[in-house]
Design an enzyme around this catalytic site. Structure first.
Site, short mmCIF file in Angstrom:
data_model
loop_
_atom_site.label_atom_id
_atom_site.label_comp_id
_atom_site.label_asym_id
_atom_site.label_seq_id
_atom_site.Cartn_x
_atom_site.Cartn_y
_atom_site.Cartn_z
N ASN A 222 32.69 -67.46 -39.79
CA ASN A 222 31.82 -66.33 -40.01
C ASN A 222 32.16 -65.17 -39.07
O ASN A 222 33.08 -65.25 -38.25
CB ASN A 222 30.36 -66.77 -39.89
CG ASN A 222 29.45 -66.01 -40.84
OD1 ASN A 222 29.59 -64.81 -41.03
ND2 ASN A 222 28.50 -66.72 -41.44
N HIS B 105 40.69 -70.47 -15.28
CA HIS B 105 41.20 -69.93 -14.02
C HIS B 105 40.61 -70.77 -12.87
O HIS B 105 39.53 -71.34 -13.01
CB HIS B 105 40.77 -68.47 -13.84
CG HIS B 105 41.04 -67.60 -15.01
ND1 HIS B 105 42.29 -67.11 -15.31
CD2 HIS B 105 40.23 -67.17 -16.00
CE1 HIS B 105 42.22 -66.39 -16.41
NE2 HIS B 105 40.99 -66.41 -16.86
N GLY C 281 25.82 -70.90 -34.68
CA GLY C 281 26.03 -69.56 -34.15
C GLY C 281 25.84 -69.45 -32.65
O GLY C 281 25.03 -70.16 -32.05
N THR D 101 30.84 -78.28 -23.14
CA THR D 101 31.70 -78.41 -21.96
C THR D 101 32.48 -79.72 -21.96
O THR D 101 33.44 -79.85 -21.21
CB THR D 101 30.85 -78.35 -20.67
OG1 THR D 101 29.91 -79.43 -20.69
CG2 THR D 101 30.12 -77.02 -20.56
N LYS D 102 32.05 -80.68 -22.79
CA LYS D 102 32.70 -82.00 -22.85
C LYS D 102 32.90 -82.41 -24.30
O LYS D 102 32.19 -81.94 -25.19
CB LYS D 102 31.86 -83.05 -22.13
CG LYS D 102 31.74 -82.75 -20.65
CD LYS D 102 30.99 -83.82 -19.91
CE LYS D 102 31.04 -83.39 -18.46
NZ LYS D 102 30.29 -84.00 -17.55
#
Length: 190
Positions: free
Chosen positions: A83, A113, A147, A170-171
């Site tokens: 989308n 980073h 979304g 995150t995992k």
């Protein structure tokens, strides 16, 4: 190793390397053309996506505007719908399976980073640069990503998964589950 090879290998690399900058500019030209096309020009849209991506299955539909870094590190399986206003930072491979639903404003990151500024920023006389590394992201078949979700570098999402809107993934997430939240976690099996 070239800087591109380092990038795809997950090593620190120079993001201002001439080969990578050339790839970046090539993608920007294609994205400008794609994002400016009338939605009815489906053949032209198909041709641009085929040139931009490493692989694009049949009946992939990507709403505009769409953004990515290089494009050539993205593979999207058949019947997947992306989308509007999605951002794919494809400094490494982003693989999305078939029958996917990627909702508006989904962001997929492969770049990272060092957290500590003194490790991240390299001073070089009057100029400075920063260290960047990357990890691939893999999204299985039949996945719906809600979304405003953000998917972090190195994450794998299994098949038949629903990620709730606004999640920060995150995992890695296993197959056949509903997962959501910040950080995203498995809520139930599907």
């Amino acid at each position: 190793m070239t800087e591109k090879e380092k990038m795809l290998n997950g090593d620190f690399y120079d993001s201002r390397d001439p080969e990578l900058i050339k790839m970046y500019h090539s993608a920007r030209k294609l994205l400008k053309e794609y994002n400016g096309l009338d939605s009815e020009l489906t053949e032209e849209r198909e041709n641009i996506l085929t040139e931009l991506f490493s692989f694009k299955g049949k009946r992939v539909w990507i709403e505009t505007p769409f953004f990515c870094d290089y494009g050539e590190n993205i593979s999207i399986g058949e019947n997947t719908f992306v989308n509007t206003n999605c951002m794919f930072i494809d400094n490494n491979e982003i693989t999305i399976g078939k029958n996917g639903l990627i909702a508006p404003y989904v962001q997929i990151y492969t770049a990272s980073h060092p957290l500590k500024a003194t490790d991240r920023i390299i001073e070089d006389g009057s100029q400075s640069r920063y260290l960047t590394s990357s990890k691939p992201v893999k999204i299985g078949n039949n996945v719906w990503v809600g979304g405003n979700s953000v998917i972090f570098p190195g994450v794998t999402i299994g098949d038949n998964v629903t990620i709730g809107a606004g999640s920060v993934v995150t995992k890695s997430i296993p197959s056949n589950v509903l997962a959501y939240g910040n950080p995203c976690k498995v809520i139930s099996e599907l």
